[in-house]
Write an enzyme that holds these catalytic residues in place. Structure first.
Site, PDB file in Angstrom:
ATOM      1  N   PHE A  15       1.177  -1.120   0.177  1.00  0.00           N
ATOM      2  CA  PHE A  15       0.230  -0.685   0.432  1.00  0.00           C
ATOM      3  C   PHE A  15       0.457   1.290   0.182  1.00  0.00           C
ATOM      4  O   PHE A  15       0.276   2.317  -0.682  1.00  0.00           O
ATOM      5  CB  PHE A  15      -1.119   0.120   0.761  1.00  0.00           C
ATOM      6  CG  PHE A  15      -1.920  -0.872   1.053  1.00  0.00           C
ATOM      7  CD1 PHE A  15      -3.377  -0.556   0.730  1.00  0.00           C
ATOM      8  CD2 PHE A  15      -1.889  -1.756   1.470  1.00  0.00           C
ATOM      9  CE1 PHE A  15      -4.221  -1.705   0.052  1.00  0.00           C
ATOM     10  CE2 PHE A  15      -2.952  -3.386   0.811  1.00  0.00           C
ATOM     11  CZ  PHE A  15      -3.674  -2.440  -0.083  1.00  0.00           C
ATOM     12  N   GLY A  16       1.938   1.824   1.030  1.00  0.00           N
ATOM     13  CA  GLY A  16       2.558   2.861   0.540  1.00  0.00           C
ATOM     14  C   GLY A  16       3.919   2.314  -0.631  1.00  0.00           C
ATOM     15  O   GLY A  16       3.242   3.648  -1.225  1.00  0.00           O
ATOM     16  N   GLU A 171     -12.299 -11.867  11.843  1.00  0.00           N
ATOM     17  CA  GLU A 171     -12.403 -12.150  10.395  1.00  0.00           C
ATOM     18  C   GLU A 171     -12.986 -13.498   9.890  1.00  0.00           C
ATOM     19  O   GLU A 171     -13.571 -13.525   9.454  1.00  0.00           O
ATOM     20  CB  GLU A 171     -12.400 -10.975   9.576  1.00  0.00           C
ATOM     21  CG  GLU A 171     -13.065  -9.653   9.599  1.00  0.00           C
ATOM     22  CD  GLU A 171     -11.898  -8.176   8.597  1.00  0.00           C
ATOM     23  OE1 GLU A 171     -12.979  -7.924   8.909  1.00  0.00           O
ATOM     24  OE2 GLU A 171     -10.795  -8.585   8.604  1.00  0.00           O
TER      25      GLU A 171
HETATM   26  C1  LIG Z   1      -5.063 -10.030   6.767  1.00  0.00           C
HETATM   27  C2  LIG Z   1      -3.971  -8.784   7.053  1.00  0.00           C
HETATM   28  C3  LIG Z   1      -6.178  -7.768   6.582  1.00  0.00           C
HETATM   29  C4  LIG Z   1      -5.757  -6.817   7.217  1.00  0.00           C
HETATM   30  N1  LIG Z   1      -6.752  -5.795   7.111  1.00  0.00           N
HETATM   31  C5  LIG Z   1      -6.065  -4.668   6.979  1.00  0.00           C
HETATM   32  C6  LIG Z   1      -7.589  -3.299   7.467  1.00  0.00           C
HETATM   33  O1  LIG Z   1      -8.411  -4.142   6.824  1.00  0.00           O
HETATM   34  N2  LIG Z   1      -7.189  -2.322   6.748  1.00  0.00           N
HETATM   35  C7  LIG Z   1      -6.659  -1.877   7.251  1.00  0.00           C
HETATM   36  O2  LIG Z   1      -6.236  -0.466   7.518  1.00  0.00           O
HETATM   37  N3  LIG Z   1      -5.054  -2.464   7.494  1.00  0.00           N
HETATM   38  C8  LIG Z   1      -5.627  -4.003   6.930  1.00  0.00           C
HETATM   39  N4  LIG Z   1      -3.642  -4.909   7.500  1.00  0.00           N
HETATM   40  C9  LIG Z   1      -2.809  -4.036   7.721  1.00  0.00           C
HETATM   41  C10 LIG Z   1      -2.115  -3.428   6.392  1.00  0.00           C
HETATM   42  O3  LIG Z   1      -1.841  -4.739   5.219  1.00  0.00           O
HETATM   43  C11 LIG Z   1      -0.947  -2.482   6.359  1.00  0.00           C
HETATM   44  O4  LIG Z   1      -0.636  -1.541   7.403  1.00  0.00           O
HETATM   45  C12 LIG Z   1      -0.108  -2.340   5.204  1.00  0.00           C
HETATM   46  O5  LIG Z   1      -0.262  -3.346   3.947  1.00  0.00           O
HETATM   47  C13 LIG Z   1       1.166  -1.870   5.492  1.00  0.00           C
HETATM   48  O6  LIG Z   1       1.910  -1.088   3.968  1.00  0.00           O
HETATM   49  P1  LIG Z   1       2.753  -1.555   4.042  1.00  0.00           P
HETATM   50  O7  LIG Z   1       3.237  -0.765   2.667  1.00  0.00           O
HETATM   51  O8  LIG Z   1       4.096  -1.117   4.876  1.00  0.00           O
HETATM   52  O9  LIG Z   1       3.753  -3.001   3.574  1.00  0.00           O
HETATM   53  P2  LIG Z   1       2.742  -4.118   2.534  1.00  0.00           P
HETATM   54  O10 LIG Z   1       1.563  -3.476   2.106  1.00  0.00           O
HETATM   55  O11 LIG Z   1       2.527  -4.835   2.898  1.00  0.00           O
HETATM   56  O12 LIG Z   1       3.121  -4.170   1.414  1.00  0.00           O
HETATM   57  C14 LIG Z   1       4.912  -4.605   1.710  1.00  0.00           C
HETATM   58  C15 LIG Z   1       5.525  -4.887   0.421  1.00  0.00           C
HETATM   59  O13 LIG Z   1       7.235  -5.009   0.709  1.00  0.00           O
HETATM   60  C16 LIG Z   1       7.807  -6.726  -0.396  1.00  0.00           C
HETATM   61  N5  LIG Z   1       8.940  -6.901   0.462  1.00  0.00           N
HETATM   62  C17 LIG Z   1       8.679  -6.989   1.825  1.00  0.00           C
HETATM   63  N6  LIG Z   1      10.304  -7.574   2.506  1.00  0.00           N
HETATM   64  C18 LIG Z   1      10.887  -7.188   1.141  1.00  0.00           C
HETATM   65  C19 LIG Z   1      12.182  -7.332   0.752  1.00  0.00           C
HETATM   66  N7  LIG Z   1      13.112  -7.985   1.413  1.00  0.00           N
HETATM   67  N8  LIG Z   1      12.224  -7.629  -0.008  1.00  0.00           N
HETATM   68  C20 LIG Z   1      11.742  -7.238  -1.978  1.00  0.00           C
HETATM   69  N9  LIG Z   1      10.394  -7.183  -1.586  1.00  0.00           N
HETATM   70  C21 LIG Z   1       9.458  -6.700   0.072  1.00  0.00           C
HETATM   71  C22 LIG Z   1       6.410  -7.848   0.310  1.00  0.00           C
HETATM   72  O14 LIG Z   1       6.434  -8.259  -0.785  1.00  0.00           O
HETATM   73  C23 LIG Z   1       4.921  -6.440   0.342  1.00  0.00           C
HETATM   74  O15 LIG Z   1       5.041  -6.533  -1.313  1.00  0.00           O
HETATM   75  C24 LIG Z   1      -4.093  -6.297   7.049  1.00  0.00           C
HETATM   76  C25 LIG Z   1      -3.165  -6.774   7.124  1.00  0.00           C
HETATM   77  C26 LIG Z   1      -3.470  -7.717   7.203  1.00  0.00           C
HETATM   78  C27 LIG Z   1      -2.197  -8.685   7.357  1.00  0.00           C
END
Ligand SMILES: Cc1cc2nc3c(=O)[nH]c(=O)nc-3n(C[C@H](O)[C@H](O)[C@H](O)COP(=O)(O)OP(=O)(O)OC[C@H]3O[C@@H](n4cnc5c(N)ncnc54)[C@H](O)[C@@H]3O)c2cc1C
Length: 438
Positions: A15-16, A171
């Protein structure tokens, strides 16, 4: 793109990361988005893959398809193994990636709090592999139970313990109960599926911490109505011979343990060689930069950001709003203008506990029951990427709602690579995620 244009490397197409590249696609920058997977995962519906309601392709979308329209953005699938902050480059099994600016949006991983037994035996629900492994496991337990005559062995096989009463645990428990009682009941006529038992264990005194007490109570009532046993104020000490051991000495029969009791900052945080904050998150400046490396930003689940002394939650709106702030700050940094400190605006939260039951809190307003459920459905349907996926998700939900049927009850196991095919990227080297269990 001219050579002199600065390179921004974004790690993570979650998402970020995706929000950030969308915000930067008109800027005079060369953007390289790197992820260990070739898809963007819509985590809020992951539990529906684990409970056989949706297929992976309905909640995961190819990253390259998202980026097609953005001419200054390239994608590379690779697992980042190490970060050389001084040399400004990333190490991957395929080679190094240099950067002028780096944004790390690598998310979080399941936190088993150092318990090796839980890490190997319990099922997480954090990525697509986890959800598929869980779906396979649930369905396989029923197939196996149909061979077993001994009643106590059958009960044990069909006992599911969900650890963690946050939105994911609640859920999944609700959806699992409906899968068993409304769908598998018709498939497994030789089994008395009422022997299946779902238990939800939560360390606090209620489910859905952070929600208003009236919504917590409504969610707990709904779970109990679905026959789910709730155990509050109980901490899991470990697992032994198919039993979950609680710290107060109680033992719970557990054919399958689903661990949703916490996440910690992803392993990439450790590679920075900096002191980590709570839950393995990386402390950052109010502008989301690393103090000693202003060219590096951290956002999303991996960043430790406080507002008014309170640690911000690991949720999607935080990750997306931080990405918007970093897009602004990258522009300001290049122009020599002042950077903006991050301010979070909480848009509210929502969760569903199964058919006709949802809880929603939005700026002082609270909804539960059918209205909360409809709000949850509409909001999440609109968030699913692509019209095709939205339609399929809607059809699957309607089929489940009206006909008590879930279309994807397949125990699908991935085979090893065919000898004649070229090896996938990174094959044979340290991989991004373990093979799914079944
Ligand atoms: C089952 C579940 C349900 C959820 N439901 C909700 C909800 O309903 N509402 C809500 O607000 N939040 C929800 N969340 C939380 C939400 O998913 C996270 O807060 C959000 O995805 C964080 O965004 P991000 O960009 O930090 O990381 P992410 O979206 O997790 O993305 C991280 C990315 O980095 C990649 N990555 C990681 N390490 C490496 C590496 N070493 N090299 C290359 N790529 C890498 C991963 O493959 C991934 O694609 C939920 C989480 C889960 C697990």
């Amino acid at each position: 793109m001219p050579e002199s244009v600065p390179t921004v490397v974004v790690v993570g197409a979650g998402f970020g990361g995706i929000t950030l590249v969308r915000r930067l696609h008109r800027e005079p920058l060369r953007i390289v988005l790197v992820d260990q997977n070739n898809f963007h995962l819509f985590t809020p519906l992951l539990y529906e893959v684990g409970s056989a309601l949706l297929d992976p392709s309905e909640i995961a979308y190819p990253t390259r398809a998202i980026l097609r329209r953005y001419h200054n953005v390239e994608f590379r699938m690779a697992h980042i193994d190490a970060i050389d902050l001084a040399g400004r480059r990333l190490q991957t099994p395929e080679g190094t990636i240099p950067y002028d600016y780096l944004v790390i949006a690598a998310g979080s991983v399941t936190n088993f709090f150092g318990n090796a037994e839980l890490a190997t035996e319990a099922f997480g629900l954090k990525d697509l592999g986890d959800a598929l492994a869980l779906r396979n496991r649930v369905l396989a337990q029923f197939e196996q139970a149909s061979w077993i005559q001994d009643e106590s062995a059958r009960r044990k096989l069909l006992s599911f313990v969900v650890v963690g009463g946050g939105p994911t645990g609640v859920e999944f428990a609700g959806a699992l109960s409906e899968l068993i009682n409304l769908v598998l009941r018709k498939d497994f006529r030789e089994l008395d599926v009422r022997q299946a038992q779902i238990t939800l264990v939560e360390g606090a005194g209620s489910v859905l911490a952070g929600y208003h007490p009236s919504l917590q109570a409504a969610a707990a009532r709904t779970l109990e109505r679905k026959g789910i046993r709730l155990i509050f104020n109980a901490m899991v000490a470990g697992l032994r011979h198919g039993q979950v051991l609680l710290q107060d000495g109680r033992e719970l029969e557990a054919g399958t343990v689903i661990w949703t009791a916490g996440v910690r900052g992803g392993d990439l945080g450790r590679q920075l060689g900096l002191p980590l904050g709570r839950g393995g998150r990386v402390p950052v400046e109010p502008t989301l930069q690393l103090a000693a490396h202003p060219e590096v930003f951290i956002i999303g689940d991996l960043a430790e950001v406080r507002q008014g002394g309170t640690l911000l939650p690991q949720v999607i709106p935080v990750a997306m709003q931080e990405a918007a702030c970093v897009a602004f700050n990258l522009r300001a940094l290049r122009r020599g203008e002042p950077l903006r400190p991050f301010r979070y605006r909480d848009p509210g939260s929502m969760a569903t506990i199964g058919r006709n039951a949802g809880v929603v809190q939005l700026r002082g307003l609270r909804f539960s029951g059918f209205i909360g459920w409809v709000m949850w459905l509409v909001f999440h349907l609109l968030q699913v990427i692509s019209l095709r996926n939205r339609l399929i998700v809607l059809i699957n939900w309607a089929k489940d709602y009206f006909f008590y049927d879930r279309p994807v009850r397949l125990i699908a196991r991935a085979a090893g690579p065919a000898r004649s095919e070229p090896l996938p990227v990174g094959a044979g080297r340290p991989g991004p995620s373990p093979p799914p269990r079944s």
